[in-house]
Design a protein around this motif. Structure first.
Motif, PDB file in Angstrom:
ATOM      1  N   MET A   1       1.201  -0.690 -12.628  1.00 58.79           N
ATOM      2  CA  MET A   1       0.985  -1.182 -11.158  1.00 58.79           C
ATOM      3  C   MET A   1      -0.417  -0.649 -10.946  1.00 58.79           C
ATOM      4  O   MET A   1      -0.980   0.274 -11.269  1.00 58.79           O
ATOM      5  CB  MET A   1       2.011  -0.384 -10.453  1.00 58.79           C
ATOM      6  CG  MET A   1       3.611  -0.517 -10.859  1.00 58.79           C
ATOM      7  SD  MET A   1       4.777   0.453  -9.745  1.00 58.79           S
ATOM      8  CE  MET A   1       6.375  -0.138 -10.674  1.00 58.79           C
ATOM      9  N   ASP A   2      -0.920  -1.561  -9.688  1.00 57.58           N
ATOM     10  CA  ASP A   2      -2.284  -1.218  -9.420  1.00 57.58           C
ATOM     11  C   ASP A   2      -2.318  -1.304  -7.836  1.00 57.58           C
ATOM     12  O   ASP A   2      -3.328  -1.975  -7.355  1.00 57.58           O
ATOM     13  CB  ASP A   2      -3.301  -2.462  -9.947  1.00 57.58           C
ATOM     14  CG  ASP A   2      -2.928  -3.794  -9.729  1.00 57.58           C
ATOM     15  OD1 ASP A   2      -1.601  -4.009  -8.959  1.00 57.58           O
ATOM     16  OD2 ASP A   2      -3.474  -4.708 -10.081  1.00 57.58           O
ATOM     17  N   TYR A   3      -1.249  -0.776  -7.157  1.00 60.66           N
ATOM     18  CA  TYR A   3      -1.323  -1.017  -5.686  1.00 60.66           C
ATOM     19  C   TYR A   3      -2.322   0.248  -5.096  1.00 60.66           C
ATOM     20  O   TYR A   3      -2.383   1.221  -5.541  1.00 60.66           O
ATOM     21  CB  TYR A   3       0.156  -0.559  -5.360  1.00 60.66           C
ATOM     22  CG  TYR A   3       1.166  -1.657  -5.612  1.00 60.66           C
ATOM     23  CD1 TYR A   3       1.083  -2.775  -5.282  1.00 60.66           C
ATOM     24  CD2 TYR A   3       2.051  -1.265  -6.682  1.00 60.66           C
ATOM     25  CE1 TYR A   3       1.913  -3.768  -5.539  1.00 60.66           C
ATOM     26  CE2 TYR A   3       3.092  -2.123  -7.145  1.00 60.66           C
ATOM     27  CZ  TYR A   3       2.935  -3.426  -6.453  1.00 60.66           C
ATOM     28  OH  TYR A   3       3.919  -4.330  -6.934  1.00 60.66           O
ATOM     29  N   PRO A   4      -3.060  -0.498  -4.029  1.00 58.64           N
ATOM     30  CA  PRO A   4      -3.977   0.866  -3.257  1.00 58.64           C
ATOM     31  C   PRO A   4      -3.172   1.591  -2.663  1.00 58.64           C
ATOM     32  O   PRO A   4      -1.939   1.485  -2.377  1.00 58.64           O
ATOM     33  CB  PRO A   4      -4.527  -0.162  -2.408  1.00 58.64           C
ATOM     34  CG  PRO A   4      -3.987  -1.453  -2.020  1.00 58.64           C
ATOM     35  CD  PRO A   4      -2.981  -1.800  -3.256  1.00 58.64           C
TER      36      PRO A   4
ATOM     37  N   ILE B   1       0.899  -1.249  -0.030  1.00 64.19           N
ATOM     38  CA  ILE B   1      -0.050   0.250   0.161  1.00 64.19           C
ATOM     39  C   ILE B   1       0.884   1.168   0.089  1.00 64.19           C
ATOM     40  O   ILE B   1       2.066   1.023   0.681  1.00 64.19           O
ATOM     41  CB  ILE B   1      -1.092   0.005   1.116  1.00 64.19           C
ATOM     42  CG1 ILE B   1      -1.813  -1.218   1.223  1.00 64.19           C
ATOM     43  CG2 ILE B   1      -1.806   1.311   1.345  1.00 64.19           C
ATOM     44  CD1 ILE B   1      -2.512  -1.493   2.407  1.00 64.19           C
ATOM     45  N   ILE B   2       0.750   2.363  -0.925  1.00 63.43           N
ATOM     46  CA  ILE B   2       1.551   3.334  -1.010  1.00 63.43           C
ATOM     47  C   ILE B   2       0.917   4.755  -0.595  1.00 63.43           C
ATOM     48  O   ILE B   2      -0.368   4.819  -0.416  1.00 63.43           O
ATOM     49  CB  ILE B   2       1.803   3.602  -2.421  1.00 63.43           C
ATOM     50  CG1 ILE B   2       2.296   2.112  -3.158  1.00 63.43           C
ATOM     51  CG2 ILE B   2       3.122   4.457  -2.658  1.00 63.43           C
ATOM     52  CD1 ILE B   2       3.496   1.411  -2.666  1.00 63.43           C
ATOM     53  N   SER B   3       1.684   5.570   0.115  1.00 60.19           N
ATOM     54  CA  SER B   3       1.074   6.950   0.527  1.00 60.19           C
ATOM     55  C   SER B   3       2.249   7.859   0.217  1.00 60.19           C
ATOM     56  O   SER B   3       3.445   7.694  -0.007  1.00 60.19           O
ATOM     57  CB  SER B   3       0.860   6.834   1.879  1.00 60.19           C
ATOM     58  OG  SER B   3       1.865   6.642   2.621  1.00 60.19           O
ATOM     59  N   MET B   4       1.729   9.046  -0.067  1.00 54.28           N
ATOM     60  CA  MET B   4       2.331  10.404  -0.264  1.00 54.28           C
ATOM     61  C   MET B   4       1.912  11.420   0.675  1.00 54.28           C
ATOM     62  O   MET B   4       1.157  12.389   0.224  1.00 54.28           O
ATOM     63  CB  MET B   4       1.983  10.752  -1.939  1.00 54.28           C
ATOM     64  CG  MET B   4       2.426   9.780  -2.865  1.00 54.28           C
ATOM     65  SD  MET B   4       4.031   9.756  -3.507  1.00 54.28           S
ATOM     66  CE  MET B   4       4.620   8.367  -3.128  1.00 54.28           C
ATOM     67  N   LYS B   5       2.450  11.661   1.789  1.00 54.34           N
ATOM     68  CA  LYS B   5       1.881  12.434   2.872  1.00 54.34           C
ATOM     69  C   LYS B   5       2.491  13.834   3.023  1.00 54.34           C
ATOM     70  O   LYS B   5       3.870  13.854   2.855  1.00 54.34           O
ATOM     71  CB  LYS B   5       1.714  11.880   4.126  1.00 54.34           C
ATOM     72  CG  LYS B   5       0.887  10.882   4.277  1.00 54.34           C
ATOM     73  CD  LYS B   5       0.536  10.463   5.872  1.00 54.34           C
ATOM     74  CE  LYS B   5      -0.621   9.503   5.958  1.00 54.34           C
ATOM     75  NZ  LYS B   5      -0.817   9.416   7.345  1.00 54.34           N
ATOM     76  N   ALA B   6       1.921  15.070   2.932  1.00 56.65           N
ATOM     77  CA  ALA B   6       2.662  16.260   2.948  1.00 56.65           C
ATOM     78  C   ALA B   6       1.602  17.003   4.047  1.00 56.65           C
ATOM     79  O   ALA B   6       0.342  16.838   4.104  1.00 56.65           O
ATOM     80  CB  ALA B   6       2.596  16.783   1.919  1.00 56.65           C
TER      81      ALA B   6
END
Length: 666
Positions: free
Chosen positions: A237-240, A210-215
């Motif tokens: 790619m199809d990661y949640p 699972i991928i995140s991009m926090k700011a």
């Protein structure tokens, strides 16, 4: 003029279609795929205090938290996850646990024995930031990747062997020196940071990711997730995705900032699990998260709408925060469009035409302090049975008491508006299917001749479409829509206006529901459109004047589009925090909230690196028990200040940089 591009970051920009992803199991909870959007939170107690963490987790589960994250900053903390897990299981609680890891690969290896998911931060999992400026050759860059892989691959293999999921959680504030020097402190750098680790996972045929991009900036976060979704689509790619605005703060400000970042992405079908990071006890994060995902989970199994423009190029670049070009309309010193400051408008519905029907408005205006923002333009909505002379009398009474006000009249009667454009600052025509082009042309010509603002509010996009051929020749207009789905409708409107070469400014109006939902609904809708560069003035309708003022100004502040007060970037409490974050935030806020435009970061620790405060002017950071570090931007300028005098030292620092003003007299 921008020729248009495809919105490849989402399935549709006009109607809700959730981004298709693979399923990732976090214990018994499925994320992505055909599962609803999950809500999660994080405990704030010291991880070594087993009883306190277990009690928190029990409370979170009780209010609907589906995944619980616990910090594991050291090997000892990671080892204690076993005791926490066992105690929860003994209590009959099987909620999936996530170990939050920074800096210590060995802690991650231990934690993977006891939890269902491990969260690692690519910026500091195998790197300690030195803020070194260096030009990496391709060979040197590859050597850095190989060094990182040596530390990371053992965790990948262990997670794969044990069926443990992983979140690769990029943080805008803690990109590695390698990424910073090649890509800069940018959304692209955030995406590439995550992809480095994703590729290493795939090299081991491990895809429970699972991928995140926090700011802390909602716009940086939105841009990073859009770019990530586009890049992953290109790469197959199809990661949640896990969504969150880090350091959102507390109270209404924290909820608005979270809704702008999280809600706007959910509107585009992006996001499979979320955490609302508030500087409050984590139990209060769950109702906000549930409110954000509710309508999207209800839509999930509904057939999507078919939109004619679905495959047509759009009239803006969703990967660039660039405001739509528009003409200016003005009434005296009040200007809208053409790059002028975003306007805040409000509407006051009159119940009659006597002075007492202005009672609430007059009381509110008298309560306002001189330093508090007020709407740039206040419309009075006329009753159907009113006489124009009575409305004119009310205008005179208001302007006599508050000469700085800009007043407009709302009506569906063109004759009233013709008269209003003589003496009022603005008029709003509520245009429906029966409104003739001739009426619009007459009003627009009068507005232009009198140097006044005319807003045309259409009840639907088709109603406006009928007048498109004539609008280009009527420049003295602002356009708006009444819509239950403002994001899709305003986006379609912008594309149609661009096709006709029409550049009238747009007024964004978001209708009210009940108040708690309104904060989130208005912020997510406005956030999406403002991120797209759509809109020149905004309004939240159907609420009190106090709310109709506060919510738009707070939304513009969160987007950094119009600054009206001080801003506090405060991280949520967690087990790493070195002081009482909530009490400290409130105390500092009380002393500095009058400093309009000053951004102060209040951080319980520096785990994500000084870059976490990239948007702040000053930082107040836990450096150790009873010790505070002070920052100017990313630079630590004073270390180990006793906490008893740290507030005073912060104020001295603000004064030293000429950002201090004395608070107004009570």
């Amino acid at each position: 003029m921008f020729k248009g591009c495809m919105a490849s970051y989402c399935e549709s920009i006009y109607s809700y279609r959730r981004r298709p992803t693979r399923e990732v199991k976090v214990g018994d909870v499925g994320v992505g795929g055909a599962h609803p959007i999950r809500v999660q939170s994080m405990t704030i107690s010291d991880t070594m205090d087993t009883a306190a963490v277990v009690k928190e987790a029990q409370g979170l589960v009780k209010v609907g938290c589906e995944i619980v994250r616990i910090t594991a900053p050291t090997i000892h903390h990671a080892e204690n996850l076993k005791n926490i897990r066992d105690r929860l299981h003994a209590e009959g609680i099987r909620v999936p646990l996530v170990a939050d890891i920074h800096f210590t690969p060995q802690a991650a290896m231990i934690a993977a024995d006891y939890v269902e998911k491990v969260r690692i931060n690519p910026g500091n999992y195998a790197d300690r930031k030195l803020f070194a400026v260096k030009e990496y050759s391709d060979q040197e860059y590859q050597a850095e990747l190989e060094r990182m892989a040596e530390k990371f691959i053992p965790l990948v293999r262990k997670c794969k062997e044990r069926g443990v999921a992983m979140r690769i959680g990029t943080n805008h504030g803690s990109l590695s020196d390698r990424i910073m020097n090649r890509y800069g402190d940018t959304p692209l750098g955030m995406v590439e940071s995550a992809l480095e680790f994703v590729r290493l996972c795939e090299s081991e045929s491990y895809r429970d990711l699972i991928i995140s991009m926090k700011a802390s900036s909602p716009f940086i976060m939105i841009e990073a997730y859009r770019l990530l979704a586009e890049r992953m689509k290109e790469l197959g790619m199809d990661y949640p995705f896990h969504l969150g605005v880090t350091e959102a703060g507390e109270g209404e400000d924290g909820r608005i900032k979270s809704a702008i970042g999280i809600g706007s992405l959910l509107e585009d079908g992006i996001g499979d699990t979320i955490r609302v990071s508030l500087t409050e006890d984590s139990i209060y994060e769950i109702p906000v998260a549930q409110a954000l995902v509710k309508k999207f989970n209800e839509r999930f199994n509904q057939a999507p709408k078919t939109i004619a423009e679905e495959t047509a190029p759009i009239a803006w670049n969703p990967m660039q925060r660039r405001r739509r070009e528009s003409l200016a309309v003005q009434s005296g010193e009040l200007k809208v469009g053409a790059g002028h400051a975003y306007g805040v408008w409000a509407t006051y519905p009159l119940l009659g035409t006597k002075s007492e029907h202005l009672k609430d408005l007059l009381e509110w205006l008298r309560r306002l302090k001189t330093d508090e923002p007020r709407p740039d333009l206040i419309f009075l909505q006329a009753p159907r049975d009113a006489e124009f002379s009575s409305l004119e009398k009310l205008r005179c009474e208001l302007e006599a008491s508050f000469p700085e006000l800009h007043l407009g009249l709302v009506s569906g009667k063109a004759e009233w508006l013709r008269q209003a454009l003589e003496t009022w600052h603005a008029a709003r025509l509520e245009a429906g299917p029966e409104t003739s082009t001739k009426e619009i042309q007459e009003l627009a010509s009068l507005a232009q001749a009198r140097n006044k603002i005319l807003e045309l509010r259409f009840t639907s996009l088709p109603a406006l479409q009928d007048h498109l051929p004539f609008l280009k020749s009527l420049p003295s207009l602002s356009l708006s829509l009444e819509s239950s789905e403002p994001i899709g409708d305003y986006r379609r409107l912008v594309s149609r206006l661009a096709a006709e070469g029409i550049r009238h400014p747009l007024h964004l109006s978001v209708a009210a529901r009940h108040f708690q939902d309104l904060i989130l609904e208005a912020a997510s809708s406005l956030g999406s459109l403002l991120m797209d560069g759509i809109g020149d003035s905004i309004e939240v309708s159907g609420v009190s004047l106090e709310e109709a003022t506060r919510l738009p100004f707070n939304a513009l502040q969160a987007c950094r589009l119009r600054i009206s007060k001080a801003e506090f970037i405060a991280c949520p409490s967690c087990g790493r925090t070195l002081f009482d974050l909530q009490e400290t935030t409130q105390r500092i806020k009380t002393k500095t909230q009058h400093l309009k435009g000053v951004k102060i970061a209040i951080m319980g620790c520096i785990v994500n690196g000084p870059g976490e405060m990239a948007d702040a002017d000053f930082g107040y950071v836990g450096g150790g028990p009873g010790r505070i570090h002070l920052y100017v931007g990313k630079e630590c300028v004073q270390k180990n200040i006793p906490s008893e005098i740290a507030d005073e030292k912060l104020i001295e620092l603000i004064k030293k940089h000429d950002r201090w003003v004395e608070p107004p007299a009570a």
